[in-house]
Enzyme design. Structure first.
Site, PDB file in Angstrom:
ATOM      1  N   GLU A  83      62.557  51.375  33.529  1.00  0.00           N
ATOM      2  CA  GLU A  83      63.688  51.225  34.461  1.00  0.00           C
ATOM      3  C   GLU A  83      64.145  49.767  34.500  1.00  0.00           C
ATOM      4  O   GLU A  83      63.471  48.887  33.955  1.00  0.00           O
ATOM      5  CB  GLU A  83      63.291  51.719  35.861  1.00  0.00           C
ATOM      6  N   CYS A 136      22.995  32.689  47.668  1.00  0.00           N
ATOM      7  CA  CYS A 136      23.067  32.389  49.102  1.00  0.00           C
ATOM      8  C   CYS A 136      23.068  33.643  49.993  1.00  0.00           C
ATOM      9  O   CYS A 136      23.038  33.521  51.215  1.00  0.00           O
ATOM     10  CB  CYS A 136      24.298  31.524  49.397  1.00  0.00           C
ATOM     11  N   CYS A 185      31.425  34.554  44.842  1.00  0.00           N
ATOM     12  CA  CYS A 185      30.812  34.527  46.162  1.00  0.00           C
ATOM     13  C   CYS A 185      31.835  34.080  47.202  1.00  0.00           C
ATOM     14  O   CYS A 185      32.687  33.234  46.930  1.00  0.00           O
ATOM     15  CB  CYS A 185      29.611  33.576  46.149  1.00  0.00           C
ATOM     16  N   ARG A 206      38.545  52.015  41.646  1.00  0.00           N
ATOM     17  CA  ARG A 206      39.407  51.561  40.541  1.00  0.00           C
ATOM     18  C   ARG A 206      38.583  51.208  39.302  1.00  0.00           C
ATOM     19  O   ARG A 206      38.995  51.484  38.169  1.00  0.00           O
ATOM     20  CB  ARG A 206      40.254  50.362  40.986  1.00  0.00           C
ATOM     21  N   HIS A 257      46.081  37.382  37.461  1.00  0.00           N
ATOM     22  CA  HIS A 257      45.631  37.964  38.741  1.00  0.00           C
ATOM     23  C   HIS A 257      44.140  38.272  38.740  1.00  0.00           C
ATOM     24  O   HIS A 257      43.649  38.957  39.642  1.00  0.00           O
ATOM     25  CB  HIS A 257      46.442  39.224  39.083  1.00  0.00           C
ATOM     26  N   CYS A 270      25.309  37.844  46.994  1.00  0.00           N
ATOM     27  CA  CYS A 270      25.147  36.651  46.154  1.00  0.00           C
ATOM     28  C   CYS A 270      23.648  36.367  45.950  1.00  0.00           C
ATOM     29  O   CYS A 270      22.909  36.247  46.925  1.00  0.00           O
ATOM     30  CB  CYS A 270      25.820  35.461  46.832  1.00  0.00           C
TER      31      CYS A 270
HETATM   32  P1  OAD Z   1      54.541  47.444  39.524  1.00  0.00           P
HETATM   33  O1  OAD Z   1      53.895  48.723  39.911  1.00  0.00           O
HETATM   34  O2  OAD Z   1      55.190  46.648  40.584  1.00  0.00           O
HETATM   35  O3  OAD Z   1      55.615  47.717  38.387  1.00  0.00           O
HETATM   36  C1  OAD Z   1      55.305  48.515  37.276  1.00  0.00           C
HETATM   37  C2  OAD Z   1      56.490  48.482  36.326  1.00  0.00           C
HETATM   38  O4  OAD Z   1      56.123  49.180  35.150  1.00  0.00           O
HETATM   39  C3  OAD Z   1      57.756  49.112  36.882  1.00  0.00           C
HETATM   40  O5  OAD Z   1      58.855  48.253  36.630  1.00  0.00           O
HETATM   41  C4  OAD Z   1      57.873  50.406  36.069  1.00  0.00           C
HETATM   42  O6  OAD Z   1      59.228  50.791  35.855  1.00  0.00           O
HETATM   43  C5  OAD Z   1      57.213  50.011  34.769  1.00  0.00           C
HETATM   44  N1  OAD Z   1      56.627  51.111  33.989  1.00  0.00           N
HETATM   45  C6  OAD Z   1      55.995  52.221  34.436  1.00  0.00           C
HETATM   46  N2  OAD Z   1      55.542  52.952  33.414  1.00  0.00           N
HETATM   47  C7  OAD Z   1      55.888  52.288  32.286  1.00  0.00           C
HETATM   48  C8  OAD Z   1      55.693  52.531  30.891  1.00  0.00           C
HETATM   49  N3  OAD Z   1      55.043  53.607  30.442  1.00  0.00           N
HETATM   50  N4  OAD Z   1      56.187  51.618  30.006  1.00  0.00           N
HETATM   51  C9  OAD Z   1      56.863  50.520  30.453  1.00  0.00           C
HETATM   52  N5  OAD Z   1      57.074  50.248  31.744  1.00  0.00           N
HETATM   53  C10 OAD Z   1      56.589  51.114  32.645  1.00  0.00           C
HETATM   54  O7  OAD Z   1      53.411  46.610  38.754  1.00  0.00           O
HETATM   55  P2  OAD Z   1      53.374  45.033  38.425  1.00  0.00           P
HETATM   56  O8  OAD Z   1      54.717  44.521  38.091  1.00  0.00           O
HETATM   57  O9  OAD Z   1      52.288  44.854  37.436  1.00  0.00           O
HETATM   58  O10 OAD Z   1      49.063  42.191  42.054  1.00  0.00           O
HETATM   59  O11 OAD Z   1      52.909  44.457  39.818  1.00  0.00           O
HETATM   60  C11 OAD Z   1      52.674  43.093  39.937  1.00  0.00           C
HETATM   61  C12 OAD Z   1      51.508  42.854  40.864  1.00  0.00           C
HETATM   62  O12 OAD Z   1      51.712  43.555  42.098  1.00  0.00           O
HETATM   63  C13 OAD Z   1      50.188  43.404  40.368  1.00  0.00           C
HETATM   64  O13 OAD Z   1      49.546  42.541  39.448  1.00  0.00           O
HETATM   65  C14 OAD Z   1      49.405  43.516  41.625  1.00  0.00           C
HETATM   66  C15 OAD Z   1      50.447  44.126  42.515  1.00  0.00           C
HETATM   67  O14 OAD Z   1      50.289  43.872  43.882  1.00  0.00           O
HETATM   68  C16 OAD Z   1      47.859  41.938  42.556  1.00  0.00           C
HETATM   69  O15 OAD Z   1      47.008  42.802  42.716  1.00  0.00           O
HETATM   70  C17 OAD Z   1      47.647  40.505  42.891  1.00  0.00           C
HETATM   71 ZN    ZN Z   2      26.791  32.515  47.280  1.00  0.00          ZN
END
Ligand code: OAD
Ligand code: ZN
Length: 248
Positions: free
Chosen positions: A219, A154, A132, A75, A124, A151
């Site tokens: 959406e 440690c 660490c 990533r 996030h 690390c």
């Molecule tokens: P999601 O993948 O759950 O949702 C992405 C949203 O973006 C959806 O509602 C899509 O419809 C919308 N979308 C896609 N393309 C778009 C565009 N070009 N313009 C506008 N909207 C668009 O992603 P998040 O809501 O960010 O957490 O997910 C929340 C968290 O779930 C993330 O931060 C991550 C994940 O698990 C962690 O890693 C802790």
């Molecule tokens: Zn450490």
């Protein structure tokens, strides 16, 4: 709720922004979609193809740190080849002009900061930050990790300083977010599925205290029923369109 496909709805949403006292934005992975960074849940979403429980939990890391780091390194490589898109740039421009007071993002890609946004709460975490697993050491990577980093203090494994499933958000970040939400009278909610807590509830805090919500998404989401305007379309097109209206 107003579904904004008509020009008038855009004009009304722009008016709401320009007349507000304190505008903030909450963003999710959809804001980076037009930078070619995959979202999590939509079509081609990361969690469609990868198992979060094997890659994004403390247990997964303890069980197989090599696998978790390979995924994060992939990533990091992907993101380092991407650039901020017009949605990130418009939000940075609005902050610079004083229109947008702060930005809360669930994204760990750092693109808001690269676009020039300054007052950013990365709730996030940050894909390039390390912490660490045993001591308090913290540092940053400048290029994708090629193996599990150790690390320097440690010798334990370092992990990405991001929030994994089952973990709480940083209390200092949460306190700053709460302060911002209290002051907000208009919250833009951009490119998030509004499924992951607590971020999904931040806009509801604003609407419960009488503030307004403008959702930008391709959406509908569980939040759509609570918003004043749902601007349907890609953020990289909708935000510049709003920006043009704000300038007229
Ligand atoms: P999601 O993948 O759950 O949702 C992405 C949203 O973006 C959806 O509602 C899509 O419809 C919308 N979308 C896609 N393309 C778009 C565009 N070009 N313009 C506008 N909207 C668009 O992603 P998040 O809501 O960010 O957490 O997910 C929340 C968290 O779930 C993330 O931060 C991550 C994940 O698990 C962690 O890693 C802790
Ligand atoms: Zn450490």
């Amino acid at each position: 709720m107003v579904f904004a496909l008509s020009h008038d709805a855009f004009v009304e949403a722009a008016r709401m922004i320009s007349e507000a006292r304190y505008v903030i934005a909450l963003t999710g992975s959809g804001v980076s979609k037009e930078s070619n960074i995959p979202t999590f849940r939509g079509k081609d979403g990361l969690w469609r193809n990868y198992d979060a429980m094997e890659l994004a939990t403390p247990t997964a890391f303890a069980r197989n740190p090599q696998l978790v780091w390979e995924w994060y390194s992939w990533r990091q490589g992907l993101i380092s080849e991407c650039s901020p898109n017009p949605a990130h740039l418009t939000l940075a421009k609005w902050e610079a002009s004083g229109l947008l007071k702060s930005l809360i993002t669930q994204n760990v890609d750092g693109l808001h900061v690269r676009a020039g946004s300054k007052n950013v709460q990365e709730v996030h975490g940050d894909l390039w930050a390390l912490k660490c697993t045993s001591c308090t050491h913290r540092s940053r990577l400048s290029s994708p990790a090629s193996s599990i980093p150790s690390c320097p203090d440690c010798g334990s494994h370092l992990r990405p300083d991001v929030v994994w499933f089952g973990e709480s958000l940083d209390p200092t970040v949460m306190a700053s977010v709460s302060q911002e939400l209290e002051k907000t009278d208009v919250c833009l909610v951009i490119g998030t599925s509004a499924l992951v807590q607590p971020a999904a509830s931040f806009p509801l805090v604003v609407s419960k205290q009488g503030g307004s919500l403008i959702e930008v998404n391709i959406e509908q989401t569980p939040l759509t029923q609570f918003v004043n305007f749902h601007l349907s379309g890609p953020a990289g097109q909708i935000l510049p369109r709003l920006d043009e209206l704000l300038e007229t």
